[in-house]
Design a protein around this motif. Structure first.
Motif, short mmCIF file in Angstrom:
data_model
loop_
_atom_site.label_atom_id
_atom_site.label_comp_id
_atom_site.label_asym_id
_atom_site.label_seq_id
_atom_site.Cartn_x
_atom_site.Cartn_y
_atom_site.Cartn_z
N GLN A 141 0.83 -1.19 0.00
CA GLN A 141 0.00 0.00 0.00
C GLN A 141 0.88 1.25 0.00
O GLN A 141 2.00 1.22 0.50
N PRO A 142 0.37 2.38 -0.53
CA PRO A 142 1.12 3.64 -0.45
C PRO A 142 1.12 4.18 0.98
O PRO A 142 0.35 3.73 1.84
N ILE A 143 1.97 5.17 1.19
CA ILE A 143 2.19 5.67 2.56
C ILE A 143 0.93 6.23 3.19
O ILE A 143 0.71 6.09 4.40
N GLY A 144 0.05 6.84 2.40
CA GLY A 144 -1.15 7.46 2.96
C GLY A 144 -2.07 6.50 3.66
O GLY A 144 -2.82 6.88 4.57
N ARG A 145 -2.05 5.25 3.26
CA ARG A 145 -2.92 4.25 3.88
C ARG A 145 -2.27 3.55 5.07
O ARG A 145 -2.89 2.70 5.70
N LEU A 146 -1.04 3.91 5.37
CA LEU A 146 -0.29 3.20 6.40
C LEU A 146 0.14 4.07 7.58
O LEU A 146 0.14 3.62 8.72
N ARG A 147 0.53 5.31 7.31
CA ARG A 147 1.25 6.09 8.34
C ARG A 147 0.41 6.42 9.56
O ARG A 147 0.96 6.62 10.64
N ASP A 148 -0.91 6.49 9.43
CA ASP A 148 -1.75 6.82 10.58
C ASP A 148 -2.49 5.61 11.15
O ASP A 148 -3.31 5.75 12.06
N ASP A 149 -2.21 4.42 10.63
CA ASP A 149 -2.87 3.22 11.12
C ASP A 149 -2.31 2.88 12.51
O ASP A 149 -1.10 2.73 12.67
N PRO A 150 -3.18 2.75 13.52
CA PRO A 150 -2.67 2.54 14.89
C PRO A 150 -1.94 1.22 15.08
O PRO A 150 -1.12 1.09 16.00
N ASP A 151 -2.21 0.24 14.21
CA ASP A 151 -1.49 -1.03 14.32
C ASP A 151 -0.14 -0.99 13.61
O ASP A 151 0.79 -1.73 13.98
N LEU A 152 -0.02 -0.14 12.60
CA LEU A 152 1.22 -0.05 11.83
C LEU A 152 2.19 0.99 12.39
O LEU A 152 3.41 0.85 12.24
N ARG A 153 1.66 2.02 13.02
CA ARG A 153 2.52 3.10 13.52
C ARG A 153 3.65 2.58 14.43
O ARG A 153 4.81 3.00 14.28
N PRO A 154 3.37 1.66 15.38
CA PRO A 154 4.47 1.15 16.22
C PRO A 154 5.55 0.42 15.41
O PRO A 154 6.72 0.42 15.82
N ILE A 155 5.15 -0.19 14.28
CA ILE A 155 6.14 -0.88 13.44
C ILE A 155 7.06 0.14 12.77
O ILE A 155 8.28 -0.04 12.74
N PHE A 156 6.46 1.21 12.24
CA PHE A 156 7.27 2.29 11.68
C PHE A 156 8.24 2.82 12.73
O PHE A 156 9.44 2.95 12.47
N LEU A 157 7.73 3.14 13.91
CA LEU A 157 8.56 3.74 14.96
C LEU A 157 9.71 2.82 15.37
O LEU A 157 10.85 3.26 15.53
N ALA A 158 9.40 1.53 15.50
CA ALA A 158 10.45 0.58 15.90
C ALA A 158 11.52 0.46 14.82
O ALA A 158 12.72 0.43 15.12
N ALA A 159 11.08 0.40 13.56
CA ALA A 159 12.05 0.26 12.45
C ALA A 159 12.93 1.49 12.34
O ALA A 159 14.15 1.39 12.13
N TRP A 160 12.34 2.68 12.46
CA TRP A 160 13.14 3.91 12.41
C TRP A 160 14.15 3.94 13.54
O TRP A 160 15.31 4.27 13.33
N GLN A 161 13.70 3.60 14.77
CA GLN A 161 14.59 3.67 15.93
C GLN A 161 15.73 2.67 15.81
O GLN A 161 16.88 2.99 16.17
#
Length: 307
Positions: free
Chosen positions: A202-222
Motif C-alpha cells: 500500500q502507499p504511505i497514505g494508507r499506512l502512516r496513521d494506522d494505529p497497528d502499523l505506527r508502532p512498526i514504523f517507529l520501531a524500524a526507524w529507531q
C-alpha cells in the motif's frame, strides 16, 4: 555545464529533464525500450511540477560516445553500482564529480575503488517518480530535492557551480557539509518505509496513521537510528522527530521504489536497505528485531517474484 545521467529512471530522468530544461547540456545513458523511445520521441516527465518534454533528447548506451563531463548523476539500481562504475570511466576527467543518487548508504564507498576518491561526492535524492512506459516518467507530488556535497565536507567550486544550476532548474537543492549525516537521515526513512510499504503493498497514505502499523514504523526507524549511531554517524538528537515529520508530509500516493518493484515482480534492493540494517546490527551488536522480521518475509522476493 555537461551532465551525464546514468540510469534515466524516476530519479535520473526527473532531475536530468529539469536540468536540461534550465539550459544544461544533459546526456542520458540508458538501455532497451526506454532508450529507443527517448531517441525517437524524446523524454517526457509528467505530474509533479508540470510536464516537461525534452525533444530531442540526447541519449545513448555508450559512455565512450560522450567524452568527459562536469557532473555525473549516478542513478542505477544498487546491484549495478560496480558494473556501471566501470562502464562510465570514459566520462571521468580530472575535475568530474560523480554524485550517486541511489537509495542506501554505501554507493560512494563502492565507487571510490573504481573511479578514485577525487571523483566521488555524496548525494541524496528526494523525489517520488518512476518509469510508467518507455520514454515516460510519472512524478507523484511536487516534492523534488537534491542534497549533495564533498565527502570531506569542504565546499568545492564544482559543487558550488552545480548548486547554482540546480537552483536555476527550479528544484530544491542543498550543498551539504555533512553529506554522510544526510545520507543516513534518508536511509533511516527509506530502509524502514520501503519494507513496510512492500509488505503491506500500500502507499504511505494508507499506512502512516494506522494505529497497528505506527508502532512498526517507529520501531524500524529507531533500530536504524541506533545502528547509525553505533556506526559513528553524527545523527541529530531529534532524528526520530524529523523522520516522523517528513513522513507525515509526503504525498499520500507515494510508494517506495522497492514496493513498486515488488508490485511489478522485479528484483528488490532489499539487501542494501532493510538487509543492510540487519547486517550492520549483527556486526555492531545492535538489536534489529523489526528489520530482521521484515527482511525475512521479503527475502523470497529479492530476485523477483518466485516462479
Amino acid at each position: 555545464m555537461r551532465i551525464a545521467v546514468v540510469g534515466a529512471g524516476g530519479v535520473g530522468g526527473g532531475f536530468g529533464a529539469a536540468l536540461a530544461k534550465a539550459g544544461a547540456d544533459v546526456i542520458f545513458i540508458a538501455r532497451g525500450a526506454h532508450l529507443a523511445a527517448m531517441k525517437r520521441d524524446g523524454l517526457k516527465v509528467q505530474g509533479g511540477l508540470g510536464e516537461t518534454h525534452l525533444v530531442p533528447t540526447q541519449a545513448t548506451d555508450n559512455p565512450a560516445e560522450i567524452g568527459k563531463v562536469d557532473i555525473v548523476l549516478f542513478c542505477v539500481k544498487l546491484w549495478d553500482v560496480e558494473s556501471a562504475g566501470q562502464h562510465i570511466k570514459p566520462l571521468i576527467g580530472p575535475d568530474t564529480a560523480v554524485i550517486p543518487l541511489q537509495n542506501g548508504i554505501d554507493a560512494a564507498e563502492r565507487l571510490i575503488p573504481i573511479l578514485g576518491p577525487n571523483a566521488v561526492m555524496g548525494g541524496v535524492a528526494q523525489i517520488s517518480a518512476s518509469i510508467v512506459g518507455p520514454g515516460l516518467i510519472q512524478q507523484v507530488g511536487t516534492f523534488m530535492r537534491m542534497i549533495f556535497g564533498e565527502l570531506d565536507g569542504k565546499r568545492s567550486k564544482r559543487a558550488e557551480d552545480f548548486l547554482a544550476l540546480c537552483l536555476q532548474a527550479g528544484f530544491d537543492a542543498t550543498l551539504s557539509e555533512q553529506i554522510l549525516t544526510e545520507l543516513w537521515m534518508k536511509f533511516i526513512l527509506l530502509a524502514s518505509n520501503a519494507s513496510v510499504m512492500a509488505l503491506a503493498r500500500q502507499p504511505i497514505g494508507r499506512l502512516r496513521d494506522d494505529p497497528d502499523l505506527r508502532p512498526i514504523f517507529l520501531a524500524a526507524w529507531q533500530e536504524t537510528i541506533d545502528v547509525g549511531r553505533a556506526s559513528g554517524v553524527a545523527l541529530p538528537a531529534d532524528a526520530l522527530d524529523k523522520i516522523l515529520d517528513f513522513t507525515s508530509h509526503v504525498p499520500p500516493a507515494m510508494k517506495a521504489s522497492m514496493a513498486l518493484d515488488l508490485d511489478r515482480g522485479n528484483r528488490l534492493e532489499l539487501p542494501w536497505l532493510g538487509g543492510k540494517v540487519v547486517e550492520l546490527g549483527l556486526k555492531l551488536g545492535v538489536p534489529t528485531p523489526t528489520h530482521r522480521m521484515m527482511y525475512a518475509m521479503l527475502k523470497p522476493y529479492i530476485m523477483g517474484t518466485p516462479t
